[in-house]
Design a protein around this motif. Sequence first.
Motif, short mmCIF file in Angstrom:
data_model
loop_
_atom_site.label_atom_id
_atom_site.label_comp_id
_atom_site.label_asym_id
_atom_site.label_seq_id
_atom_site.Cartn_x
_atom_site.Cartn_y
_atom_site.Cartn_z
N ILE A 195 0.86 -1.20 0.00
CA ILE A 195 0.00 0.00 0.00
C ILE A 195 0.89 1.25 0.00
O ILE A 195 0.65 2.20 -0.76
N LEU A 196 1.93 1.23 0.83
CA LEU A 196 2.84 2.38 0.91
C LEU A 196 3.53 2.60 -0.44
O LEU A 196 3.69 3.73 -0.89
N GLU A 197 3.89 1.50 -1.08
CA GLU A 197 4.54 1.58 -2.39
C GLU A 197 3.58 2.21 -3.41
O GLU A 197 3.95 3.12 -4.16
N LEU A 198 2.33 1.74 -3.42
CA LEU A 198 1.34 2.27 -4.37
C LEU A 198 1.06 3.74 -4.10
O LEU A 198 0.90 4.54 -5.02
N LYS A 199 1.03 4.10 -2.80
CA LYS A 199 0.80 5.52 -2.46
C LYS A 199 1.95 6.37 -2.99
O LYS A 199 1.73 7.46 -3.52
N ALA A 200 3.17 5.87 -2.83
CA ALA A 200 4.34 6.63 -3.29
C ALA A 200 4.34 6.75 -4.82
O ALA A 200 4.71 7.80 -5.37
N GLN A 201 3.89 5.69 -5.48
CA GLN A 201 3.86 5.72 -6.96
C GLN A 201 2.74 6.60 -7.51
O GLN A 201 2.77 6.98 -8.68
N ASN A 202 1.73 6.86 -6.70
CA ASN A 202 0.56 7.61 -7.16
C ASN A 202 0.31 8.80 -6.23
O ASN A 202 -0.58 8.76 -5.37
N PRO A 203 1.08 9.86 -6.40
CA PRO A 203 0.95 11.02 -5.50
C PRO A 203 -0.49 11.57 -5.48
O PRO A 203 -1.14 11.63 -6.53
N GLY A 204 -0.95 11.88 -4.30
CA GLY A 204 -2.30 12.43 -4.15
C GLY A 204 -3.38 11.36 -4.15
O GLY A 204 -4.58 11.67 -4.12
N SER A 205 -2.99 10.09 -4.18
CA SER A 205 -4.00 9.03 -4.24
C SER A 205 -4.71 8.88 -2.90
O SER A 205 -4.21 9.25 -1.84
N VAL A 206 -5.91 8.29 -2.99
CA VAL A 206 -6.76 8.07 -1.83
C VAL A 206 -6.87 6.56 -1.65
O VAL A 206 -7.21 5.84 -2.60
N PHE A 207 -6.60 6.07 -0.44
CA PHE A 207 -6.69 4.63 -0.20
C PHE A 207 -8.01 4.32 0.50
O PHE A 207 -8.26 4.78 1.62
N LEU A 208 -8.87 3.54 -0.18
CA LEU A 208 -10.16 3.13 0.39
C LEU A 208 -10.05 1.68 0.81
O LEU A 208 -9.67 0.81 0.02
N ALA A 209 -10.41 1.39 2.07
CA ALA A 209 -10.27 0.02 2.57
C ALA A 209 -11.59 -0.48 3.13
O ALA A 209 -12.37 0.28 3.75
N HIS A 210 -11.83 -1.76 2.94
CA HIS A 210 -13.02 -2.40 3.51
C HIS A 210 -12.70 -2.78 4.97
O HIS A 210 -11.58 -3.19 5.26
N PRO A 211 -13.68 -2.66 5.88
CA PRO A 211 -13.37 -2.96 7.29
C PRO A 211 -13.03 -4.42 7.57
O PRO A 211 -12.66 -4.75 8.71
N GLU A 212 -13.12 -5.30 6.59
CA GLU A 212 -12.64 -6.68 6.78
C GLU A 212 -11.11 -6.76 6.69
O GLU A 212 -10.54 -7.82 6.93
N CYS A 213 -10.45 -5.65 6.30
CA CYS A 213 -8.99 -5.66 6.25
C CYS A 213 -8.42 -5.59 7.67
O CYS A 213 -9.06 -5.10 8.60
N SER A 214 -7.17 -6.02 7.82
CA SER A 214 -6.53 -6.04 9.15
C SER A 214 -6.31 -4.61 9.65
O SER A 214 -6.24 -3.66 8.86
N PRO A 215 -6.14 -4.44 10.98
CA PRO A 215 -5.90 -3.10 11.54
C PRO A 215 -4.69 -2.41 10.91
O PRO A 215 -4.70 -1.19 10.72
#
Length: 299
Positions: A180-200
């Motif tokens: 996720i951190l890698e994708l955020k770095a590759q896509n400046p200004g991106s928004v990460f949407l997560a489903h609550p079934e994902c881990s903390p």
Amino acid sequence: MGSLEDQIQQLKQSRHAVILAHNYQVGEVQDVADFVGDSLELTLKAKSTDAEVIVFCGVKFMAETAALLCPDKTVLMPDAGAGCPMANMVNAQQVRDFHAKYPGAAVVTYVNSNADVKAESDICCTSANAVKIVNSLPEDEIIFLPDQHLGAWVQKQTTKTIHIWKGFCPTHQLFVPERILELKAQNPGSVFLAHPECSPAILALADAVASTSGMSAYARDHAGPFIIGTEVGMLYRLQKENPDKLFIPASESAVCPNMKKTTLEKVLWSLQDMKTVVTVPAEIRERAHQSIERMLAVR
Ligand code: 13P
Ligand code: SF4
């Protein structure tokens, strides 16, 4: 003979049927459906439809919920083998034993559960309304099952004490913080949407935590680009609704094999043969139904 889609549309009319599909279904099944949505929306649609037959394109617990709410309708699953591993991580006896440890607690059960487990529950919830449901109850002590991650996410938003069952979704376990951190770095200004079934650890990186249809509403109102932390089928709907926006899967591997069992051919065969009819055993029907109706009364 016309295309598969045409044959489905014709049969749908002659059978007085409606096709409901979850957001994780393959694109062509989403396209042929009358309504595509998250668990809560599909439950509401099943309850309000005046069709005589509901072809439910999703997994078993969703079709069972429709069958519980619509005793006068025929609920069909195009592939009756589409289960949910998380739902199978707790059974009715385990709920009774867990409850015996905390007799004063209210039992809140995620709809991703089998009907016999719902029958042991005070109330159901979905990923869209879990916090609201827990906070609506008079009890300060809650048993939450079967999803540990949704339970932990709710715990962060309530002062109540929550005893959490340790189930999980194998598909939502696949996300890795480093990626996720890698994708955020590759896509400046991106928004990460997560489903609550994902881990903390994944939810801690999210810009918004939402049900699948919650993601759709969020994407409509924001520019993106979006990194999507849920099952990959969701990207089909997001891209279709927002053709000019960029959606990136948080993991290409986040595929729910059960959601992918339903195909266009199986939808057609289901309407041709009126199979497979989903029913809930009489001895648990009323209690399971009550736990869903209580949820719908709060919503
Ligand atoms: P939604 O209710 O958010 O669509 O989630 C259902 C589900 O099965 C998630 O894995
Ligand atoms: Fe069950 Fe996970 Fe598939 Fe949802 S994505 S239906 S919780 S296995």
